[in-house]
Design a protein around this motif. Structure first.
Motif, PDB file in Angstrom:
ATOM      1  N   ILE A   1      33.067  21.701   7.703  1.00 38.74           N
ATOM      2  CA  ILE A   1      31.713  21.233   8.056  1.00 38.74           C
ATOM      3  C   ILE A   1      31.057  20.571   6.861  1.00 38.74           C
ATOM      4  CG2 ILE A   1      29.378  22.049   8.615  1.00 38.74           C
ATOM      5  CD1 ILE A   1      30.447  23.206  10.954  1.00 38.74           C
ATOM      6  N   PHE A   2      31.192  21.208   5.714  1.00 40.55           N
ATOM      7  CA  PHE A   2      30.594  20.671   4.496  1.00 40.55           C
ATOM      8  C   PHE A   2      31.163  19.272   4.215  1.00 40.55           C
ATOM      9  CE2 PHE A   2      30.437  20.069  -0.115  1.00 40.55           C
ATOM     10  CZ  PHE A   2      29.103  20.313  -0.357  1.00 40.55           C
ATOM     11  N   VAL A   3      32.489  19.146   4.262  1.00 47.46           N
ATOM     12  CA  VAL A   3      33.131  17.854   3.977  1.00 47.46           C
ATOM     13  C   VAL A   3      32.718  16.822   5.019  1.00 47.46           C
ATOM     14  CG1 VAL A   3      35.347  16.638   3.835  1.00 47.46           C
ATOM     15  CG2 VAL A   3      35.075  18.889   2.773  1.00 47.46           C
ATOM     16  N   SER A   4      32.716  17.219   6.282  1.00 49.47           N
ATOM     17  CA  SER A   4      32.370  16.295   7.366  1.00 49.47           C
ATOM     18  C   SER A   4      30.971  15.717   7.161  1.00 49.47           C
ATOM     19  CB  SER A   4      32.446  17.031   8.709  1.00 49.47           C
ATOM     20  OG  SER A   4      31.789  16.283   9.702  1.00 49.47           O
ATOM     21  N   ILE A   5      30.017  16.571   6.878  1.00 51.89           N
ATOM     22  CA  ILE A   5      28.641  16.092   6.723  1.00 51.89           C
ATOM     23  C   ILE A   5      28.463  15.362   5.399  1.00 51.89           C
ATOM     24  CG2 ILE A   5      26.229  16.864   6.490  1.00 51.89           C
ATOM     25  CD1 ILE A   5      26.867  18.875   8.706  1.00 51.89           C
TER      26      ILE A   5
ATOM     27  N   SER B   1      25.239  21.988   6.994  1.00 46.96           N
ATOM     28  CA  SER B   1      26.012  21.838   5.750  1.00 46.96           C
ATOM     29  C   SER B   1      25.513  22.778   4.652  1.00 46.96           C
ATOM     30  CB  SER B   1      25.955  20.396   5.259  1.00 46.96           C
ATOM     31  OG  SER B   1      24.618  20.003   4.999  1.00 46.96           O
ATOM     32  N   GLY B   2      24.202  23.015   4.571  1.00 49.61           N
ATOM     33  CA  GLY B   2      23.657  23.887   3.530  1.00 49.61           C
ATOM     34  C   GLY B   2      24.149  25.320   3.662  1.00 49.61           C
TER      35      GLY B   2
ATOM     36  N   LEU C   1      36.869  16.244  11.737  1.00 47.58           N
ATOM     37  CA  LEU C   1      36.595  17.532  11.066  1.00 47.58           C
ATOM     38  C   LEU C   1      35.389  18.209  11.706  1.00 47.58           C
ATOM     39  CD1 LEU C   1      36.954  16.805   7.239  1.00 47.58           C
ATOM     40  CD2 LEU C   1      38.267  18.456   8.574  1.00 47.58           C
ATOM     41  N   GLY C   2      34.328  17.452  11.928  1.00 47.42           N
ATOM     42  CA  GLY C   2      33.087  18.017  12.444  1.00 47.42           C
ATOM     43  C   GLY C   2      33.257  18.568  13.849  1.00 47.42           C
ATOM     44  N   VAL C   3      33.853  17.771  14.730  1.00 46.97           N
ATOM     45  CA  VAL C   3      33.995  18.195  16.127  1.00 46.97           C
ATOM     46  C   VAL C   3      34.941  19.391  16.226  1.00 46.97           C
ATOM     47  CG1 VAL C   3      34.856  17.495  18.392  1.00 46.97           C
ATOM     48  CG2 VAL C   3      33.400  15.934  17.067  1.00 46.97           C
ATOM     49  N   THR C   4      36.083  19.321  15.499  1.00 51.40           N
ATOM     50  CA  THR C   4      37.036  20.433  15.538  1.00 51.40           C
ATOM     51  C   THR C   4      36.370  21.721  15.039  1.00 51.40           C
ATOM     52  OG1 THR C   4      38.651  18.780  14.882  1.00 51.40           O
ATOM     53  CG2 THR C   4      39.403  21.057  14.934  1.00 51.40           C
ATOM     54  N   ALA C   5      35.660  21.601  13.921  1.00 59.49           N
ATOM     55  CA  ALA C   5      35.006  22.794  13.366  1.00 59.49           C
ATOM     56  C   ALA C   5      34.021  23.374  14.377  1.00 59.49           C
ATOM     57  CB  ALA C   5      34.287  22.436  12.071  1.00 59.49           C
TER      58      ALA C   5
ATOM     59  N   ALA D   1      19.109  18.677  11.099  1.00 58.00           N
ATOM     60  CA  ALA D   1      20.223  19.351  11.775  1.00 58.00           C
ATOM     61  C   ALA D   1      21.451  19.366  10.876  1.00 58.00           C
ATOM     62  CB  ALA D   1      20.531  18.652  13.096  1.00 58.00           C
ATOM     63  N   SER D   2      21.765  18.219  10.258  1.00 53.93           N
ATOM     64  CA  SER D   2      22.955  18.195   9.404  1.00 53.93           C
ATOM     65  C   SER D   2      22.738  19.057   8.164  1.00 53.93           C
ATOM     66  CB  SER D   2      23.329  16.762   9.024  1.00 53.93           C
ATOM     67  OG  SER D   2      22.270  16.147   8.333  1.00 53.93           O
TER      68      SER D   2
END
Lengths: 257, 131, 385
Positions: free
Chosen positions: C320-324, C208-209, C293-297, C203-204
């Motif tokens: 998203i990329f940074v969060s993951i 992120s990809g 970051l992840g939740v806000t995005a 999932a991540s």
């Protein structure tokens, strides 16, 4: 012309691939062969150690077993916890037996440090994860061995060991060995090491160095498959503990408390 | 083939650089001095585990074989074709007779520019005494 | 085809040059590590895997995510992704190349690396990881080469390539599953020993990809005439949205199991990550940054108006990329070792040489992506004119 050049390169690549595949098949076959011969020559021994904590705690700051082991095996004294290498060392009883969580621990064990080593598990997770068979369990006597010539230093065995028994050479250990014992090799940087149950001394008919060094006779070494061995007698007559038995690793170091 | 001129010149330069050591040696006429080995002197040390010819060419293979048998199979005794028994140990058996590592092992290894990593771990007892 | 990478604007060469500088500096520090040993890193007896292996884990995800553009196009005939598939495959190749390099720099005896192949050990997941990763690399090289070659010649790709492409889809899932199995089967490390690790990794990875792919696409769009089309971008954004939703859902499930069961050795790791353990709070600010970051995005992605604005979408993808990356490339691996099997908390932080070596491997990855994308886009342009 362009196309032929590319075709030639592709063909060369395929050829190289074919050569590797051939070699691979051969190695695979060889390896399977050695596996079976090893188990066939088994003599049915099962080395184990009993640690009598009561005797060990008579002299609390004692380091005789550790010193003997580390001198015998050229274990360096690096002097910091980050890079340190240890084959035998002492830890708080409550940390060693964290699954025996108990606020009212017997007074003589509270905050007491007891010796720990590689458990030479019957079902060793470190062996399962090793990608090169640089560590393996000897079928003939159960010792979990290391081949320092083959270890690639991926440290997966350290990750898989539930007892923290393995150390890695983060640098060349030689400058940190005070008196090198020429009878035993030192290690190179980049390989994993741990207690070998003094496999070399056993071959010479001697007891492990730590067992010999313990003046309190708190360490007893012997063959579990021999009904009359001292280890079997001790286990028959005393209640013993093993570290994290619930993980199914079947440790072969027994503690009498 | 396009750019053939450039490619051919490139290949010539490459070959010239690659073979530099060889033709430099030929033109300068100076070769490195041959190694001068020191052999064991005692009478009972005259016989090695195999013939000198075999050992000269294949001692590294024998050592690798011994290494695997000792470490992985736990066997330690080697019997020669003449029936003599030896412990399979480089530091005890080999260096037991060839006690002068510098004049025996190192001489040839230096001459041939090989760096066996045996000595990263295994200890030369004579060197330890000197320290 | 390679000649396309040798013709470019001043900006192209400046970018290539700066990457090369980073790579050279990294090689210098690697040589230092090679001579001294891994003691040059922040790794220790207690935390024996760190930044290098974490980057490997994260990048296997990026490599696997190529399937998110390949699957809709080839399995469901979703034509809008036509311009993206080759970019996804090239991204996968570059990511696997980085993975292999990160394994290489993490090995204590790199000269003996081939022992993995010389002494194959089917019981070791690391052996299987080597097999699936190199296989995935090979498959993607074949696919991208054949497809691009036929595009250049303006002919339809050969029929035999279709089954290879279909094979690449489950193969992509396998590389990240096997990477999760590296961790998920270890009784010694309760933090990783969870059946949901592989699904969570996938999932991540699938958020992120594609997020990285969209960021790259937006950058290329700015500098060239390339345009994948609005619909393709939006479809990819939707994929990112739902993958990210699944990822956050899985993390919350981990929380529930650990805290409700109240088993200390399961709670400790999460405590260390988000609240600090025994006064050790190294990762706490990072993990909260990742969570916020992840939740806000994710919330923003669910709002169509914001998702459809490509300027916002660009920033969301970076978030998203940074969060993951923080979650997987910083927290996930290290926390498995904290506390250690004897209950001690030993912190880990990468050293400067370790960080520079890692950065330079990322630079090698970006170098490859740049060259691959340059070739792909030049071939397209050539065909068009």
């Amino acid at each position: 012309m362009d196309v032929t050049r590319r075709k030639l390169l592709k063909l060369a690549g395929l050829g190289a691939l074919g050569l590797t595949a051939g070699k691979y098949a051969k190695v695979f076959a060889n390896d399977a062969f050695t596996e079976t011969t090893l188990s066939e020559i088994g003599t049915g021994k099962r080395w184990a150690m009993v640690v009598d904590v009561r005797k060990c705690l008579v002299k609390e700051d004692c380091r005789e077993c550790i010193n003997a082991c580390h001198i015998t095996h050229n274990v360096p004294n690096i002097g910091n916890t980050k890079d340190e290498i240890k084959w035998i060392w002492k830890e708080d009883f409550e940390n060693v037996f964290s699954d025996q969580e108990n606020h009212y621990l017997k007074e003589n064990l509270k905050d007491k440090r007891i010796p720990i080593f590689c458990n030479h598990c019957d079902n060793p997770p470190c062996v399962r994860v090793c990608p090169t068979q640089a560590t393996w369990k000897r079928e003939e006597d159960g010792i979990v061995m290391m081949d320092w010539h083959r270890c690639i230093g991926c440290r997966y065995c350290i990750v898989a060991c539930p007892y923290g028994s393995r150390s890695f050479n983060w640098q060349d250990p030689r400058p940190f060995i005070d008196n090198i014992n020429s009878e035993f090799p030192t290690r190179s940087k980049g390989v994993v090491e741990k207690c070998t149950f003094c496999e070399k001394r056993l071959a010479e008919g001697k007891q492990p160095a730590c067992v010999e060094a313990c003046k309190e006779k708190a360490l007893v070494f012997g063959n579990l498959n021999d009904q009359n061995s001292e280890v079997r007698k001790l286990l028959k007559e005393n209640f013993s503990l093993r570290r994290k038995p619930g993980l199914g690793t079947e440790p072969e170091i027994y503690y009498l408390v | 083939m396009y750019d053939s001129g450039k490619i051919i010149i490139g290949i010539i330069i490459f070959i010239a650089l690659f073979t530099f050591p060889t033709w430099y040696l030929f033109t300068s006429g100076e070769a490195a001095p041959m190694p001068d080995l020191v052999y064991p002197e005692n009478e009972d040390q005259k016989e090695c585990v195999y013939s000198a010819e075999y050992m000269r060419a294949s001692h590294m293979d024998l050592l690798n074989e011994w290494r695997d048998i000792v470490v992985r199979e736990g066997k330690r005794t080697f019997t020669t074709t003449a029936g003599k028994k030896f412990e399979m140990s480089m530091t005890n058996t080999c260096l037991g007779c060839h006690s002068n590592k510098a004049q025996f092992c190192d001489q040839c290894h230096n001459y041939l520019e090989v760096n066996p990593y045996c000595w990263d771990c295994h200890v030369d007892p004579s060197q330890l005494e000197n320290q | 085809m390679l000649e396309h990478a040798l013709k470019g604007t001043k900006k192209y060469w400046a970018w290539i040059f700066s990457l090369s500088v980073v790579i050279v500096v990294g090689v210098y520090f690697y040589l230092k590590q090679f001579h001294f040993g891994l003691g040059i890193t922040g790794l220790s007896r207690d935390v024996s895997w760190g930044f290098y292996i974490a980057q490997l884990t994260f990048l296997v995800g990026v490599a696997a995510s190529g399937v998110m553009v390949v699957l809709p196009y080839y399995m469901h005939d979703y034509k809008q992704f036509g311009k993206l598939t080759i970019l996804g495959e090239f991204l996968a190749i570059a990511a696997v190349a980085m993975c292999i390099l990160f394994v290489f720099v993490d090995i204590g005896q790199p000269i003996r690396l081939m022992n993995i192949i010389l002494y194959p050990s089917p019981s070791s997941i690391l052996f299987w990881d080597t097999v699936v990763l190199s296989g995935y690399m090979l498959i993607n090289i074949v696919i991208s080469h054949v497809v691009l070659d036929s595009e250049r010649k303006s002919i339809p790709p050969p029929k035999w390539i279709k089954p290879v492409i279909i094979l690449s889809i489950p193969w992509a899932i396998s590389i990240h599953t096997v990477t999760a199995f590296l961790y998920a089967g270890l009784a010694a490390r309760p933090f990783w020993m969870t059946a949901i690790l592989a699904p969570r990794f996938l999932a991540s990875a699938f958020s992120s990809g594609p997020a990285l792919l969209l960021v790259l696409v937006f950058v290329i769009k700015k500098f060239t005439s390339f345009d994948p089309g609005k619909e393709a971008v939006q479809k990819l954004a939707l994929i990112i949205t739902y993958a990210m939703a699944a990822n956050i859902f899985f993390i919350l499930m981990e929380f529930f199991t650990a805290f409700y069961s109240s088993i200390p050795e399961h709670i400790h790791h999460f405590q260390y990550l988000y609240f600090g353990l025994d006064g050790h709070t190294t990762l706490v600010p990072w993990m909260w940054a990742s969570a916020i970051l992840g939740v806000t995005a994710l919330i923003l992605l669910f709002i169509p108006k914001i998702r459809k604005n490509e300027n916002y979408l660009f920033i969301i993808c970076v978030a998203i990329f940074v969060s993951i990356w923080i979650d997987k490339g910083l927290g996930m691996v290290v926390t498995g070792f904290i506390p250690n099997p004897l209950g001690d908390v030993v912190d880990y932080w990468p050293t400067i040489p370790e960080a520079i070596i890692s950065l330079s491997i990322w630079a090698i990855g970006f170098f490859l992506i740049t060259v691959f994308y340059k070739i792909a886009l030049s071939v397209r342009k050539e065909v068009m004119t």
